[in-house]
Design an enzyme around this catalytic site. Structure first.
Site, PDB file in Angstrom:
ATOM      1  N   HIS A 114     -13.160 -26.789  63.367  1.00  0.00           N
ATOM      2  CA  HIS A 114     -12.204 -25.683  63.248  1.00  0.00           C
ATOM      3  C   HIS A 114     -12.033 -25.293  61.786  1.00  0.00           C
ATOM      4  O   HIS A 114     -11.763 -26.143  60.942  1.00  0.00           O
ATOM      5  CB  HIS A 114     -10.843 -26.086  63.834  1.00  0.00           C
TER       6      HIS A 114
ATOM      7  N   TYR B 295       0.338 -23.235  66.205  1.00  0.00           N
ATOM      8  CA  TYR B 295       1.627 -23.904  66.017  1.00  0.00           C
ATOM      9  C   TYR B 295       2.690 -22.813  66.118  1.00  0.00           C
ATOM     10  O   TYR B 295       2.615 -21.818  65.393  1.00  0.00           O
ATOM     11  CB  TYR B 295       1.710 -24.557  64.635  1.00  0.00           C
TER      12      TYR B 295
ATOM     13  N   PRO C 231       4.017 -36.028  64.804  1.00  0.00           N
ATOM     14  CA  PRO C 231       2.657 -35.522  65.009  1.00  0.00           C
ATOM     15  C   PRO C 231       2.398 -34.112  64.482  1.00  0.00           C
ATOM     16  O   PRO C 231       1.264 -33.645  64.521  1.00  0.00           O
ATOM     17  CB  PRO C 231       2.505 -35.553  66.536  1.00  0.00           C
TER      18      PRO C 231
ATOM     19  N   LYS D   2      -1.453 -36.134  61.369  1.00  0.00           N
ATOM     20  CA  LYS D   2      -1.848 -37.085  60.325  1.00  0.00           C
ATOM     21  C   LYS D   2      -1.968 -38.541  60.783  1.00  0.00           C
ATOM     22  O   LYS D   2      -2.536 -39.369  60.070  1.00  0.00           O
ATOM     23  CB  LYS D   2      -0.841 -37.031  59.159  1.00  0.00           C
TER      24      LYS D   2
ATOM     25  N   TYR E  67      -3.242 -30.163  55.150  1.00  0.00           N
ATOM     26  CA  TYR E  67      -3.678 -30.230  56.550  1.00  0.00           C
ATOM     27  C   TYR E  67      -5.100 -30.783  56.645  1.00  0.00           C
ATOM     28  O   TYR E  67      -5.382 -31.599  57.518  1.00  0.00           O
ATOM     29  CB  TYR E  67      -3.603 -28.844  57.188  1.00  0.00           C
TER      30      TYR E  67
END
Ligand code: PHB
Length: 388
Positions: A72, A199, A291, A295, A383
């Site tokens: 991704h 998200y 979550p 990580k 990220y």
């Protein structure tokens, strides 16, 4: 029986450490209190940093990951009816790989079995003597008592494991935040609603659209901690998820029977130090992240990287200096990931007790991120994973 290293816990942290040591000819045994099926039945996150992928490659367990994992290059943050794409590849030159933790665990189990290395399941263990130079791990299996002498014990047995609990009270400092909500998660054999993760920060609460493959989706909605899984029949879950998604995504959402459903609490937790005498804690045994930043598994991998380096340098170069730095090195990375996970959690969830002002601050920050390449870069850099 005597080995060089006893690894407690056959989850991804323990098995990955086992694999790192196996490649260097270091003799280790893995002890696990549950069954193999139980370990494989736990559905966990599935977003791998490139550093985690590189480590799996180095130890020879990335073949299926490369064949089946999905690379991704970005993800979306949705709020106030719109969406902002975080272009991970464009902002950092790095990508993440979507590949379930369950699959990594299976690959590591297979690699261990192929090498003839030992994993003992359903073994109730007790680590002892790690304050001195002769640690011993006692365990009960099939009603019989056994004990293994070793040089080092690696505690990779998760938050509720015996390893951290065996350290004398007062020798560890702990820091914790428990969040006042959970994540209701559903796994379903339906095509993911979007190619990339979404998200969602919504008035009704956070939602996340994730995936395991092109035909298997993983979705979450923020829910009150007081609720039970049986209060969430599939129809209620899909309806709630749909209400929180941006319109186009809601319209395209394919629903179906859930194949797994669970509520996970959210917690931030760090124990310091991560080593005590000849016992070393790695992964969830030493720290927990909520979550939201994806990580948890990646931190377990960086811990294992530092710990394996220390053990290899001890056996190959007869030097204990790397092992002595383990806790400090691992924690430096852990704290940064704790910060990022806490920040993502605060940014995206509904905190009713924070009132209107709290919500307006979240929206202002989300809008700032949407319009600022600098802010997006900071987010993306964390990220995809900080270097180690
Ligand atoms: C998941 O796929 O389970 C997942 C993905 C991203 C997260 C958390 C969980 O931040």
């Amino acid at each position: 029986m005597r080995v060089q290293v006893v690894i407690i816990g056959a989850g991804p942290a323990g098995l990955l450490l086992g694999q790192c040591l196996l490649r260097e000819g270091i003799d280790a045994v893995v002890l696990e209190s549950r069954t193999r099926e139980h370990v494989l039945g736990r559905i966990r996150a599935g977003v791998l940093e490139s550093g985690t992928v590189a480590l799996l490659e180095r130890v020879g367990v990335a073949e299926r990951l490369h064949a089946e994992g999905l690379v991704h290059e970005g993800f979306d943050i949705a709020f106030a009816g719109g969406r902002t794409r975080i272009d991970l590849a464009g902002l950092t030159g790095k990508t993440v790989t979507v590949y379930g933790q369950t699959e990594i665990t299976r690959d590591l189990m297979d690699a261990r079995a192929a090498a003839g290395a030992k994993t003992l399941y359903e073994a109730q263990v007790l680590p002892e003597g790690f304050e001195g130079s002769k640690p011993t791990v006692r365990f009960v299996k099939d009603g019989k008592n056994h004990s293994i002498e070793c040089d080092f014990i690696a505690g990779c047995d998760g938050f509720h494991g015996i390893s951290r609990a065996s350290v004398p009270a007062g020798a560890l400092r702990t820091c914790e935040r428990v969040y006042p909500f959970g994540w209701m998660g559903v796994l379903a054999d339906t095509p993911p609603v979007s190619e990339e993760l979404i998200y969602v920060s919504h008035e009704r609460g956070f939602a996340l659209c994730s995936q395991r493959s092109r035909t298997r989706s993983r979705y979450y909605v923020q829910c009150p901690l007081s609720e039970q899984v049986d209060e969430w029949p599939d129809e209620r879950f899909w309806a709630e998820l749909r209400r929180r998604l941006p319109e186009d995504a809601a319209a395209g959402l394919a629903t179906g029977a859930s194949i797994e459903k669970s509520i996970a609490p959210l917690r931030s937790f760090v124990a310091e130090p991560l080593s005590f005498g000849r016992l070393f804690l790695a992964g969830d045994a030493g720290h927990i992240v909520p979550p939201t930043g994806a990580k948890g598994l990646n931190l377990a991998a960086s811990d294992v990287h530092y710990l394996a380096e220390g053990l290899i340098s001890f056996y190959k170069e007869k030097s204990s200096s790397e092992l002595e730095c383990y806790s400090q090195k691992a924690l430096a990375r852990v704290w940064k990931a704790e910060r990022f996970s806490w920040w993502m959690t605060k940014l995206l969830h509904r905190f009713p007790e924070e009132g209107d002002f709290g919500r307006r601050m979240q929206l202002a920050e989300l809008e700032y991120i949407s319009g600022s390449r600098a802010a997006q870069t900071a987010l993306a850099e964390n990220y995809v994973g900080l270097p180690y």
